[in-house]
Design a protein around this motif. Structure first.
Motif, PDB file in Angstrom:
ATOM      1  N   UNK B  14       0.838  -1.203   0.000  1.00 19.29           N
ATOM      2  CA  UNK B  14       0.000   0.000   0.000  1.00 19.29           C
ATOM      3  C   UNK B  14       0.871   1.250   0.000  1.00 19.29           C
ATOM      4  N   UNK B  15       2.037   1.138  -0.642  1.00 14.78           N
ATOM      5  CA  UNK B  15       2.979   2.254  -0.564  1.00 14.78           C
ATOM      6  C   UNK B  15       2.400   3.532  -1.155  1.00 14.78           C
ATOM      7  N   UNK B  16       1.420   3.380  -2.043  1.00 15.13           N
ATOM      8  CA  UNK B  16       0.833   4.578  -2.631  1.00 15.13           C
ATOM      9  C   UNK B  16      -0.019   5.343  -1.627  1.00 15.13           C
ATOM     10  N   UNK B  17      -0.428   4.691  -0.552  1.00 12.36           N
ATOM     11  CA  UNK B  17      -1.240   5.383   0.443  1.00 12.36           C
ATOM     12  C   UNK B  17      -0.646   5.215   1.841  1.00 12.36           C
ATOM     13  N   UNK B  18       0.587   5.657   2.039  1.00 13.82           N
ATOM     14  CA  UNK B  18       1.173   5.470   3.368  1.00 13.82           C
ATOM     15  C   UNK B  18       0.406   6.276   4.402  1.00 13.82           C
ATOM     16  N   UNK B  19      -0.377   7.247   3.931  1.00 17.52           N
ATOM     17  CA  UNK B  19      -1.206   8.003   4.861  1.00 17.52           C
ATOM     18  C   UNK B  19      -2.049   7.052   5.700  1.00 17.52           C
ATOM     19  N   UNK B  20      -2.564   6.045   5.061  1.00 16.90           N
ATOM     20  CA  UNK B  20      -3.416   5.104   5.776  1.00 16.90           C
ATOM     21  C   UNK B  20      -2.608   4.318   6.809  1.00 16.90           C
ATOM     22  N   UNK B  21      -1.385   3.964   6.406  1.00 17.74           N
ATOM     23  CA  UNK B  21      -0.559   3.155   7.290  1.00 17.74           C
ATOM     24  C   UNK B  21      -0.189   3.930   8.540  1.00 17.74           C
ATOM     25  N   UNK B  22       0.168   5.193   8.316  1.00 19.15           N
ATOM     26  CA  UNK B  22       0.737   5.953   9.418  1.00 19.15           C
ATOM     27  C   UNK B  22      -0.325   6.718  10.201  1.00 19.15           C
ATOM     28  N   UNK B  23      -1.533   6.747   9.665  1.00 19.84           N
ATOM     29  CA  UNK B  23      -2.543   7.620  10.261  1.00 19.84           C
ATOM     30  C   UNK B  23      -3.107   7.065  11.553  1.00 19.84           C
ATOM     31  N   UNK B  24      -2.486   6.023  12.084  1.00 23.06           N
ATOM     32  CA  UNK B  24      -3.048   5.405  13.278  1.00 23.06           C
ATOM     33  C   UNK B  24      -2.891   6.296  14.511  1.00 23.06           C
ATOM     34  N   UNK B  25      -3.262   7.544  14.380  1.00 22.20           N
ATOM     35  CA  UNK B  25      -3.244   8.414  15.543  1.00 22.20           C
ATOM     36  C   UNK B  25      -1.850   8.859  15.951  1.00 22.20           C
ATOM     37  N   UNK B  26      -0.826   8.611  15.115  1.00 21.66           N
ATOM     38  CA  UNK B  26       0.534   8.965  15.514  1.00 21.66           C
ATOM     39  C   UNK B  26       1.023  10.218  14.822  1.00 21.66           C
ATOM     40  N   UNK B  27       0.153  10.851  14.045  1.00 20.86           N
ATOM     41  CA  UNK B  27       0.645  11.983  13.279  1.00 20.86           C
ATOM     42  C   UNK B  27       0.353  13.289  13.984  1.00 20.86           C
ATOM     43  N   UNK B  28       1.351  14.140  13.990  1.00 17.90           N
ATOM     44  CA  UNK B  28       1.196  15.454  14.597  1.00 17.90           C
ATOM     45  C   UNK B  28       0.173  16.274  13.790  1.00 17.90           C
ATOM     46  N   UNK B  29      -0.499  17.222  14.460  1.00 22.33           N
ATOM     47  CA  UNK B  29      -1.553  17.992  13.798  1.00 22.33           C
ATOM     48  C   UNK B  29      -1.043  19.260  13.145  1.00 22.33           C
ATOM     49  N   UNK B  30       0.232  19.555  13.334  1.00 24.10           N
ATOM     50  CA  UNK B  30       0.729  20.762  12.689  1.00 24.10           C
ATOM     51  C   UNK B  30       2.155  20.510  12.227  1.00 24.10           C
ATOM     52  N   UNK B  31       2.546  21.266  11.229  1.00 25.38           N
ATOM     53  CA  UNK B  31       3.934  21.165  10.788  1.00 25.38           C
ATOM     54  C   UNK B  31       4.421  22.520  10.320  1.00 25.38           C
TER      55      UNK B  31
END
Lengths: 555, 372
Positions: B14-31
């Protein structure tokens, strides 16, 4: 102190001595010596005073003195070479014959150091550091970081061909790791960090280089990649170390894996051998060049004068200190130019500021306040805006040249060059720093009673004499304060010279800024900054000797 | 960090959608993204971060304009142990420097970046532009020349490129050049007759350096040396100089957006690359967010989109056919691209590795030459 006063002081102390001899120390009411008791009372007071300024002192220490000291310290600090290449630096201590390449031991030491540094991604930093001294080191180190994996591969292959057990991580752990570490590691749960790697006792005596190389391997992969030495085949450099150790014999080793080791020890003399030097030359032929080694050796000390030497157009070479080639000398010229132009700016500020301050202090309050606002107005405008405004005014197609051409004072094809040279810097900076001259002058002139000049005139002085003999000497403290302010600000300026200085009107601070923000040579920037600071302090001292620092008044 | 990329790898399907892989609540809300400001940053906001925020409504994007001091700021942050930036736009030469100093994170381009629409892996799509393991290219820009169309002497053809700068007889008037050796030294050699493939070899010799300085000496007094590209445009716009080097995108906006009487002289333009680096030492959640953004913002369509707002060529080969008309002016962008064949007859590429070695040395010589 005059002679009379000194005489009196001596007499008083003699009297005290006599007193003390005659009656012993004078006592306070509680029986303590009066002196001690007074000191105690004073100490309490001093402590209270100190406590009151302590927050400010601490603040200045932490936010001002400490960062500056840290920055200045970088001008001599050079630990990166000895910290990243420790074994190489030690091996190079015996290298006297600098016309020849160092021996195999130094190359092997470099291999161990470089492998660890490459794994920690520190080798390129050493390369950048050494590239300041010798061109080409940067890419040499970057390239070698990619090729270092291959050093020792030839031996790794032969050991494995001899006995496949050498490929097994377990073999190495059994040989190298202490039993305690093995036990602790076995108890460590997965996903938690392993205990710090420990060598088996005695192994370092039998296989000194191998033990060192393996420990470096084990600790590095644990800390950098969170890998497990029990699951990873060692680096090729570890096999190189093993080969070198076994050539020297095993010294009757009988610990774990002794049979395997003895088998290898009998086999190594017939191994196909390639010198480490040749292996490095394979990565990049510059490793077979003495200049590279001389540079590493010259900058292996943890502290170096190299940055300061570079800052005064000298260089540290293996043969000692030499002047830089003429076409690279720049810093002395820039220091001279910075001081000369700062003096010019200070002088033009006096010329322009003095009459204005005089006017301000002699006009009625209402008018002078209005004028003061006019003086301060540019002060409140952004520095960049003012500098850019000067560009618009002074450039060849700018307002001033246009007017001069229109009046007919200059020909259209011979417009004056007023900017992008020293003149531009002096004009723009004089304008920017003028308030720093006017304000102290004004506040000092405000306090000069007009009656003095009137008295002088009534006693027959001409206007000029009254001004020069009576008024001017009283305004000197204001000039002193203004000069110090303007000069010290000017000597460290860099935005304005950068924008309007062209190629002949830039300051030393422009080079400092370049080394801080662009070339990342902070050591050289720190050295240049230290010299600039020392220059300012020296000039301040000179000023104190000539004019006297008591003769400075801000109001 | 390695763990994260390993996680990405194992879920390579699913490399085309790593968003799904990483989106398990571990992503910061700002950058915090750092760029160069001006029209260039605007193009990035419109092409990258606006659409990204539309897709991820909860994410706050903070833009900083500090790229011109990125190298020193990143070093200071790294030493203080407090990296506040998440993604930094730098030139390739700076990316190499940051990578060497351990201040930027090494990445595996094929793992982190999206493949081209036809499945070509990112490393092939970017090709030679991947000049450092830490660097994710965005655009190809060039340093080239603009001239005042109203100051071309009568009966003379308009200048076409770098070598006309050294021709004071045909084109009298002052010049504007960058106050550093990169590009100037190469131009000086190319225009004094050194063949393109010998330029850097020649510059390694004392005679070669002397030859370059001798060529520059002929125009030294007629030249205003600028230190920021905006200055060069101002010099041209005010008529202070006849010809000046600057970035092609800045020249484009002076010509097309502001209507200045400036023409382009493309011959021997110097290609350069600009792109992202990720600072070393980001915490996991921020890194995850940046990786997610990066995957989106450097895909084929997004890079092509950026060229709608500014005349810089997209760094992916697969983006080139997608470049259309300028979003506001509605003029075709292709003729203004440095990579357009008509503009790219004679070009050279900034040799980063070479300059990484020789920059310290040549820069001090160049400054000494300037100061004398």
């Amino acid at each position: 102190m005059t002679d009379a006063a000194a005489g009196m002081g001596r007499a008083a102390s003699d009297a005290r001595k006599l007193d003390a001899v005659a009656t012993g120390p004078m006592l306070a009411a509680d029986g303590r010596p009066l002196k001690a008791s007074l000191n105690r009372a004073l100490r309490a007071q001093k402590l209270r005073a100190l406590a009151l300024i302590a927050p400010l002192l601490l603040f200045i220490l932490v936010t001002f003195i400490a960062p500056i000291a840290d920055m200045l310290f970088r001008s001599v600090e050079n630990q990166i070479v000895s910290e990243t290449l420790p074994r190489t630096v030690i091996a190079l201590e015996d290298w006297q014959e600098t016309s020849q390449l160092p021996g195999e031991d130094a190359y092997a030491a470099l291999a161990y150091d470089f492998m660890e540094a490459a794994e920690r991604r520190e080798h390129t930093r050493v390369g950048s550091r050494l590239n300041y001294e010798t061109t080409g080191m940067s890419s040499l180190f970057r390239q070698s970081g990619r090729g270092i994996d291959d050093v020792g591969e030839i031996y790794a292959d032969q050991f494995v061909a001899l006995n496949p057990a050498w490929e097994e991580p377990a073999t190495w752990v059994a040989l190298m790791a202490s039993e305690r570490w093995q036990a602790e590691a076995a108890e460590t749960e997965t996903d938690t960090a392993l205990p710090r790697f420990e060598l088996a006792p005695g192994i370092a005596d039998v296989l000194p280089e191998t033990a060192d190389a393996y420990r470096s391997f084990a600790r590095t992969i644990m800390s950098e990649d969170e890998d497990d030495p029990r699951a990873e085949e060692p680096w090729n450099t570890v096999y190189l170390a093993l080969y070198r150790d076994l050539l020297a014999g095993t010294g009757g080793y009988d610990g774990p894996q002794a049979a395997l080791l003895n088998e290898a020890a009998t086999a190594v003399p017939v191994f196909e051998a390639v010198s480490v030097q040749a292996q490095f030359a394979d990565i990049n032929e510059d490793w077979a060049d003495t200049e590279v080694w001389e540079t590493i050796e010259a900058f292996s000390d943890p502290y170096t004068a190299g940055y300061f030497l570079a800052a005064i157009d000298m260089q540290l070479t293996p043969d000692g200190i030499e002047a830089q080639p003429e076409e690279q000398q720049i810093y002395i010229l820039l220091f001279q130019r910075t001081i000369f132009m700062s003096l010019m700016i200070t002088f033009s500020c006096i010329l322009l500021g003095y009459p204005i301050a005089y006017l301000l202090s002699n006009l009625p309050m209402r008018t002078s306040n209005l004028l003061l606002i006019l003086v301060l107005l540019p002060f409140w405008t952004s520095l960049l805006v003012r500098t850019s405004a000067w560009k618009v005014l002074l450039q060849q197609e700018g307002v001033i040249n246009d007017i001069l051409v229109w009046i007919g004072l200059v020909a259209d094809d011979a417009r004056l060059q007023l900017i992008n040279n020293q003149l531009g810097t002096i004009i723009a900076m004089t304008h920017i720093l003028l308030p720093f001259m006017i304000l102290p002058l004004y506040s000092v002139m405000k306090t000069i009673p007009p009656s003095y000049v009137r008295a002088a005139k009534s006693l027959g002085a001409t206007d000029w004499t009254a001004f020069w003999r009576v008024y001017f000497p009283q305004s000197v403290p204001g000039i002193g304060a203004g000069c110090i302010l303007v000069f010290i600000l000017a000597i460290g300026y860099y935005i304005t010279p950068e924008l309007v200085g062209g190629r002949t009107g830039t300051f030393i601070s422009n080079r400092i800024a370049f080394h801080i923000s662009s070339s990342l040579n902070w050591g050289l920037a720190a050295a240049l900054g230290s010299i600039l600071l020392a220059l300012v302090l020296a000039l301040y001292w000179l000023y104190d000797r000539i004019v006297g620092i008591d003769n400075v008044k801000l109001g | 960090m390695k763990l994260k990329t390993a996680m990405l790898l194992t879920t390579g399907a699913v490399i085309a959608v790593p968003a799904l892989v990483l989106a398990e609540g571990h992503m910061s809300d700002s950058m915090t993204l750092v760029s160069w400001g001006g029209a260039y940053q605007t193009s990035q906001i419109r092409a990258y971060s606006d659409p990204y925020q539309e897709m991820n409504p909860g994410v706050e994007v903070i833009w900083d304009e500090s790229s011109n001091e990125a190298v020193s700021r990143l070093r200071a942050m790294n030493e203080a142990g407090n990296v506040t930036w998440d993604l930094v736009d730098v030139e390739a030469a700076d990316a190499i420097r940051l990578c060497d100093e351990g201040l930027a994170m090494e990445i595996d381009h094929d793992e982190v970046l999206a493949p081209a629409p036809d499945g070509t892996p990112a490393s092939e799509d970017f090709g030679d532009l991947l000049v450092s393991d830490c660097f994710i290219p965005q655009i190809v820009f060039s340093t080239t020349f603009g001239y005042r169309t109203d100051q071309v002497p009568e009966g003379v053809a308009a200048p076409t490129g770098a070598c006309d700068v050294f021709d004071l007889e045909t084109y009298p008037g002052r010049r504007g050049l960058n106050r550093q050796p990169i590009a100037n030294m190469e131009w000086a050699l190319l225009c004094s007759g050194v063949a393109y493939e010998d330029v850097y070899d020649t510059l390694e010799t004392e005679e070669g350096i002397a030859q370059a300085f001798a060529m520059l000496d002929t125009i030294k007094d007629e030249t205003i040396w600028w230190s920021s590209a905006a200055e060069a445009i101002q010099l041209l716009a005010d008529g202070e100089v006849f010809m000046a080097s600057s970035f092609n995108g800045r020249l484009f906006s002076a010509i097309e957006e502001q209507g200045q009487p400036i023409g382009m002289a493309w011959d021997w333009q110097m290609f350069d690359i600009d792109g992202w680096v990720i600072p070393e030492g980001l915490p996991e959640d921020r890194l995850a967010r940046v990786m997610d953004f990066l995957h989106f913002a450097t895909d084929t369509q997004r890079l092509a989109d950026q060229a709608l707002y500014i005349s810089y060529g997209p760094a992916r080969a697969s983006s080139a056919p997608l470049v259309g008309n300028h979003a506001d002016l509605d003029i075709p962008m292709a003729p203004h691209m440095p990579t357009e064949p008509a503009n790219a007859e004679n070009t050279f590429v900034n040799n980063y590795e070479w300059w990484a070695d020789y920059r310290d040395d040549l820069d001090s010589r160049f400054q000494a030459w300037l100061a004398q």
